[in-house]
Write an enzyme that holds these catalytic residues in place. Structure first.
Site, short mmCIF file in Angstrom:
data_model
loop_
_atom_site.label_atom_id
_atom_site.label_comp_id
_atom_site.label_asym_id
_atom_site.label_seq_id
_atom_site.Cartn_x
_atom_site.Cartn_y
_atom_site.Cartn_z
N MET A 124 0.65 -1.12 0.06
CA MET A 124 0.14 0.07 -0.17
C MET A 124 0.89 1.05 0.02
O MET A 124 0.74 2.12 -0.61
CB MET A 124 -0.80 -0.08 0.97
CG MET A 124 -1.88 -1.27 1.44
SD MET A 124 -2.91 -1.24 -0.11
CE MET A 124 -4.23 -0.02 0.30
N ASP A 152 11.13 3.12 5.02
CA ASP A 152 11.04 1.64 5.09
C ASP A 152 12.19 1.18 5.93
O ASP A 152 12.99 2.04 6.14
CB ASP A 152 10.54 0.97 3.90
CG ASP A 152 9.99 -0.45 4.26
OD1 ASP A 152 10.26 -1.22 5.00
OD2 ASP A 152 8.87 -0.41 3.82
N VAL A 194 2.48 0.75 8.20
CA VAL A 194 3.42 -0.37 8.08
C VAL A 194 2.65 -1.40 8.44
O VAL A 194 1.26 -1.24 8.22
CB VAL A 194 4.33 -0.11 9.37
CG1 VAL A 194 5.06 1.20 9.10
CG2 VAL A 194 3.40 0.12 10.96
N VAL A 195 3.21 -2.88 8.86
CA VAL A 195 2.42 -4.09 8.76
C VAL A 195 1.49 -3.99 9.92
O VAL A 195 1.30 -3.15 10.94
CB VAL A 195 3.57 -5.14 9.17
CG1 VAL A 195 4.23 -5.61 8.23
CG2 VAL A 195 4.54 -4.68 10.25
N LYS A 231 2.67 -0.61 15.01
CA LYS A 231 2.13 0.60 14.57
C LYS A 231 2.24 1.64 15.86
O LYS A 231 2.47 2.87 15.84
CB LYS A 231 0.54 0.40 14.62
CG LYS A 231 0.52 -0.11 13.10
CD LYS A 231 -1.13 -0.07 12.56
CE LYS A 231 -1.41 -0.86 11.49
NZ LYS A 231 -0.76 -0.35 10.04
N HIS A 242 -8.29 4.94 5.44
CA HIS A 242 -8.13 3.42 5.03
C HIS A 242 -8.17 3.54 3.43
O HIS A 242 -9.44 3.75 2.91
CB HIS A 242 -9.25 2.64 5.65
CG HIS A 242 -9.10 1.22 5.21
ND1 HIS A 242 -9.98 0.52 4.56
CD2 HIS A 242 -8.12 0.29 5.33
CE1 HIS A 242 -9.68 -0.51 4.54
NE2 HIS A 242 -8.54 -0.80 4.63
N1 LIG Z 1 -2.63 -4.98 1.21
C1 LIG Z 1 -3.97 -4.49 1.45
O1 LIG Z 1 -4.81 -4.69 0.59
C2 LIG Z 1 -4.40 -3.31 2.43
C3 LIG Z 1 -5.46 -2.71 1.92
C4 LIG Z 1 -5.97 -1.57 2.97
C5 LIG Z 1 -5.13 -1.24 4.06
N2 LIG Z 1 -3.88 -2.19 4.37
C6 LIG Z 1 -3.27 -1.85 5.45
O2 LIG Z 1 -2.11 -1.10 5.29
C7 LIG Z 1 -0.90 -1.49 6.19
C8 LIG Z 1 0.15 -2.19 5.32
O3 LIG Z 1 -0.20 -3.12 4.61
P1 LIG Z 1 0.64 -3.60 3.40
O4 LIG Z 1 -0.24 -4.59 2.73
O5 LIG Z 1 1.14 -2.39 2.61
O6 LIG Z 1 1.87 -4.35 4.30
P2 LIG Z 1 3.27 -4.61 3.58
O7 LIG Z 1 3.76 -5.88 4.66
O8 LIG Z 1 3.39 -4.70 2.09
O9 LIG Z 1 4.17 -3.30 3.98
C9 LIG Z 1 4.39 -2.92 5.17
C10 LIG Z 1 5.71 -2.19 5.16
O10 LIG Z 1 5.80 -1.66 6.37
C11 LIG Z 1 7.35 -1.99 6.41
N3 LIG Z 1 7.70 -1.59 7.84
C12 LIG Z 1 7.47 -2.40 8.90
N4 LIG Z 1 8.03 -1.76 10.27
C13 LIG Z 1 8.21 -0.48 9.71
C14 LIG Z 1 8.90 0.50 10.50
N5 LIG Z 1 8.96 0.41 11.76
N6 LIG Z 1 9.22 1.73 9.81
C15 LIG Z 1 8.92 1.56 8.65
N7 LIG Z 1 8.44 0.67 7.64
C16 LIG Z 1 7.97 -0.38 8.39
C17 LIG Z 1 7.63 -3.18 6.02
O11 LIG Z 1 8.99 -3.59 5.81
C18 LIG Z 1 6.97 -3.31 4.91
O12 LIG Z 1 7.84 -2.90 3.54
C19 LIG Z 1 -1.66 -2.56 7.18
O13 LIG Z 1 -2.22 -1.93 8.17
C20 LIG Z 1 -2.67 -3.22 6.19
O14 LIG Z 1 -3.65 -3.60 7.16
C21 LIG Z 1 -3.74 -3.11 3.69
#
Ligand SMILES: NC(=O)c1ccc[n+]([C@@H]2O[C@H](COP(=O)([O-])OP(=O)(O)OC[C@H]3O[C@@H](n4cnc5c(N)ncnc54)[C@H](O)[C@@H]3O)[C@@H](O)[C@H]2O)c1
Length: 313
Positions: free
Chosen positions: A17, A36, A94-95, A101, A143
């Site tokens: 995202m 990141d 982030v994750v 978070k 979101h």
């Molecule tokens: N994937 C989806 O379809 C989707 C849709 C809507 C919302 N979300 C939400 O968005 C958020 C991210 O999801 P995603 O799918 O992009 O996850 P992802 O795992 O693809 O990406 C998360 C990134 O955060 C990085 N990260 C972790 N800890 C960190 C820190 N302390 N500082 C900086 N970077 C850090 C990780 O290295 C990773 O690259 C989550 O809360 C998820 O629930 C995801």
């Protein structure tokens, strides 16, 4: 702050995202720090952004010659402190892990100036209980939906202490980015779309588990029915076309009811057939309303057939 005055932002997390959200901000002329944990994650993010921009240009959503300037506005970094310093808006992506978070918000709270909005892209965590920030009125959920550079919706969700100004600012900023914000009245887990999607998932999983239909049959059924209707009437207005009296009878046959539907039926507001139901059709006749709907259904059907949407991807 007025959304139009936002000149810089930080996006923390450059995964599925985050990279695309940073891109959307940069497309709107905003300087974005994209943070990141590793250089590799950031390299992957920049490559994905380049590929996303190419696709948008291919579909005439973006002039090709704007791509270099957009890329220049994105500043990848593994250093949250320098990336978040002095920005006008911060977005945590982030994750979906509460502790991670929580730490990111504590850092943003320390680094960012006290009056800027801190937003989370959580899919459903109660960020308002998790994050500890000095001014909880500036904490909000925005979101986004994957892929953010294509899907218009952003759900804006306030917590118990989020100020109305912060909600208005966030919705305004999403509009400036070309998104369609929908503001929820209060935080409820999964928000609007995932709440609906979760119920669909439960039904699908049950059907698969019991073997009532194959994956292909379920998708065929959905694509050839809801797939055509949903973009036109959504999930609520569709009741008006079924007829609220019938919907109520169906509910009763399952042993349930709903005060809103009982009230509407009592008032004789049955939907399209009475020109009033959950929506108000402004006195238009049933024929007029159905013609408008059916023109849209037929255009949708024509288009879906044209792109062979009923075949599997
Ligand atoms: N994937 C989806 O379809 C989707 C849709 C809507 C919302 N979300 C939400 O968005 C958020 C991210 O999801 P995603 O799918 O992009 O996850 P992802 O795992 O693809 O990406 C998360 C990134 O955060 C990085 N990260 C972790 N800890 C960190 C820190 N302390 N500082 C900086 N970077 C850090 C990780 O290295 C990773 O690259 C989550 O809360 C998820 O629930 C995801």
């Amino acid at each position: 702050m007025d959304p139009k005055d936002v000149k810089s932002a930080v996006v923390v997390g450059a995964g599925v995202m985050g990279h695309s959200i940073a891109q959307v901000l940069a497309q709107a002329g905003i300087e974005v720090g994209l943070v990141d944990l590793t250089k590799e994650a950031l390299e992957r993010a920049i490559n994905l952004i380049k590929s996303n921009l190419d696709i948008l240009a291919e579909f005439n959503r973006l002039p090709n010659d704007e791509i270099p300037a957009i890329l220049e506005r994105i500043h990848p970094s593994t250093d949250l402190v320098s990336a978040a310093q002095g920005v006008d808006f911060a977005l945590e992506v982030v994750v979906e892990v509460a502790d991670v978070k929580k730490k990111v918000f504590s850092q943003l709270d320390e680094i960012c100036s006290e009056d800027i909005v801190l937003a989370s892209n959580t899919s459903g965590l109660d960020i308002f209980s998790i994050a500890e920030v000095k001014n909880p009125e500036r904490l909000v959920i925005s979101h986004w939906f994957a892929p953010p550079h294509i899907i218009p919706l952003v759900e804006v969700v306030p917590g118990p202490k989020t100020s109305p100004d912060v909600v208005a600012f966030t919705a305004g900023l999403m509009k400036r980015l070309g998104k369609k914000p929908v503001v929820m009245k209060e935080f409820v887990r999964s928000f609007i779309v995932n709440r609906i999607q979760n119920q669909i998932s439960l039904a699908v999983l049950e059907m698969l588990e019991k073997g009532w239909a194959t994956p292909q049959e379920i998708d065929m059924a959905v694509k050839n029915s809801l797939g055509i209707r949903l973009p036109i009437v959504g999930v609520v207005q569709t009741y008006d076309f079924t007829g609220l009296d019938l919907v109520l009878d169906i509910m009763k046959s399952y042993g349930v009811s709903h005060p809103l539907f009982e009230e509407k039926v009592k008032q004789g507001h049955l939907g399209a057939k009475t020109s009033k139901g959950l929506y108000d059709y402004g006195g238009r006749s049933e024929e007029e309303i159905l013609k408008k709907r059916d023109r849209l259904y037929l255009r949708m059907l024509d288009y879906l057939e044209h792109i062979s949407a009923f075949e599997s991807v």
